[in-house]
Design a protein around this motif. Structure first.
Motif, PDB file in Angstrom:
ATOM      1  N   SER A  49       1.016  -1.088  -0.261  1.00  0.00           N
ATOM      2  CA  SER A  49       0.048   0.016  -0.111  1.00  0.00           C
ATOM      3  C   SER A  49       1.010   0.953   0.197  1.00  0.00           C
ATOM      4  O   SER A  49       1.940   0.539   0.199  1.00  0.00           O
ATOM      5  CB  SER A  49      -0.684   0.057   1.340  1.00  0.00           C
ATOM      6  OG  SER A  49      -1.974   1.034   1.097  1.00  0.00           O
ATOM      7  N   SER A  57      -5.132  10.870  -1.077  1.00  0.00           N
ATOM      8  CA  SER A  57      -4.411   9.356  -2.026  1.00  0.00           C
ATOM      9  C   SER A  57      -3.829   8.011  -1.468  1.00  0.00           C
ATOM     10  O   SER A  57      -2.857   8.310  -0.809  1.00  0.00           O
ATOM     11  CB  SER A  57      -3.732   9.967  -3.388  1.00  0.00           C
ATOM     12  OG  SER A  57      -4.786  10.803  -4.263  1.00  0.00           O
ATOM     13  N   TYR A  59      -3.782   3.636  -2.121  1.00  0.00           N
ATOM     14  CA  TYR A  59      -3.442   2.438  -2.987  1.00  0.00           C
ATOM     15  C   TYR A  59      -3.133   1.944  -2.587  1.00  0.00           C
ATOM     16  O   TYR A  59      -2.397   1.519  -1.472  1.00  0.00           O
ATOM     17  CB  TYR A  59      -2.116   2.956  -4.281  1.00  0.00           C
ATOM     18  CG  TYR A  59      -2.082   4.882  -4.866  1.00  0.00           C
ATOM     19  CD1 TYR A  59      -1.833   5.549  -4.226  1.00  0.00           C
ATOM     20  CD2 TYR A  59      -3.060   4.513  -6.171  1.00  0.00           C
ATOM     21  CE1 TYR A  59      -1.832   6.862  -4.245  1.00  0.00           C
ATOM     22  CE2 TYR A  59      -2.905   6.165  -6.518  1.00  0.00           C
ATOM     23  CZ  TYR A  59      -2.775   7.063  -5.603  1.00  0.00           C
ATOM     24  OH  TYR A  59      -3.147   8.279  -6.218  1.00  0.00           O
ATOM     25  N   LYS A  65      -7.091  -5.193  -0.943  1.00  0.00           N
ATOM     26  CA  LYS A  65      -7.718  -4.118  -1.151  1.00  0.00           C
ATOM     27  C   LYS A  65      -9.200  -4.704  -0.457  1.00  0.00           C
ATOM     28  O   LYS A  65      -9.141  -5.480   0.050  1.00  0.00           O
ATOM     29  CB  LYS A  65      -8.079  -4.066  -2.227  1.00  0.00           C
ATOM     30  CG  LYS A  65      -8.397  -2.235  -2.896  1.00  0.00           C
ATOM     31  CD  LYS A  65      -9.005  -2.238  -4.647  1.00  0.00           C
ATOM     32  CE  LYS A  65      -7.043  -2.402  -4.956  1.00  0.00           C
ATOM     33  NZ  LYS A  65      -7.148  -2.096  -6.370  1.00  0.00           N
ATOM     34  N   CYS A 104       3.181   8.796  -5.259  1.00  0.00           N
ATOM     35  CA  CYS A 104       3.038   7.162  -5.573  1.00  0.00           C
ATOM     36  C   CYS A 104       3.017   6.661  -6.508  1.00  0.00           C
ATOM     37  O   CYS A 104       2.720   7.319  -7.343  1.00  0.00           O
ATOM     38  CB  CYS A 104       2.031   7.112  -4.358  1.00  0.00           C
ATOM     39  SG  CYS A 104       2.153   7.055  -2.770  1.00  0.00           S
ATOM     40  N   TYR A 107       1.465   0.963  -6.371  1.00  0.00           N
ATOM     41  CA  TYR A 107       0.857   0.803  -4.610  1.00  0.00           C
ATOM     42  C   TYR A 107       2.440   1.734  -3.914  1.00  0.00           C
ATOM     43  O   TYR A 107       1.870   0.784  -3.092  1.00  0.00           O
ATOM     44  CB  TYR A 107      -0.198   0.384  -4.524  1.00  0.00           C
ATOM     45  CG  TYR A 107       0.167  -1.124  -4.662  1.00  0.00           C
ATOM     46  CD1 TYR A 107       1.523  -1.951  -4.718  1.00  0.00           C
ATOM     47  CD2 TYR A 107      -0.367  -1.345  -6.344  1.00  0.00           C
ATOM     48  CE1 TYR A 107       1.503  -3.347  -5.467  1.00  0.00           C
ATOM     49  CE2 TYR A 107       0.058  -2.562  -6.504  1.00  0.00           C
ATOM     50  CZ  TYR A 107       1.182  -3.274  -6.466  1.00  0.00           C
ATOM     51  OH  TYR A 107       0.627  -4.885  -6.668  1.00  0.00           O
TER      52      TYR A 107
END
Length: 125
Positions: A49, A57, A59, A65, A104, A107
């Motif tokens: 992540s 933001s 990811y 997820k 980023c 991710y």
């Protein structure tokens, strides 16, 4: 001296939760993206992540997820990884890393500058 220190790892049963922390010293995290990585025995280190410098933001790898949440508290110079619904395949050493830029890529932080020493997470009954 730039330093990242992870904490919060441990042994947890499948379905349980842990919160990892990554505390920075020697510099301010405010300007940089931060990522979490993990390395399971016999496997390569993989990105989990990433969060950008402002925290707006985030990811995630597909494998985490919906179960993991990354966050940051710039006032405390700390980044967190909340891990819920843990599975045995989440067992690994977890590392945080700081990028040299505020964003980023995918991710993971772009152009990683420093790594923490890692904290062990074991998911087992």
């Amino acid at each position: 001296q730039v330093q990242l220190v992870e904490s919060g790892g441990g042994l947890v049963q499948p379905g349980g939760s842990l919160r990892l922390s990554c505390a920075a010293s020697g510099f301010r995290l405010d300007y940089y993206a931060i990522g979490w990585f993990r390395q399971a025995p016999g496997k390569e280190r993989e990105g989990v992540s990433c969060i950008n410098s402002s925290g707006d933001s985030t990811y995630y790898a597909d494998s985490v997820k919906g179960r993991f949440t990354i966050s940051r508290d710039n006032a405390k110079n700390t980044v967190y990884l909340q891990m819920n619904s843990l599975k045995s395949e989440d067992t690994a050493v977890y590392y945080c890393a700081v990028g040299r830029y505020p964003f980023c890529t995918g991710y993971v932080p772009f152009n990683i500058g420093s790594w923490g020493q890692g904290t062990q997470v074991t998911v087992s009954s």
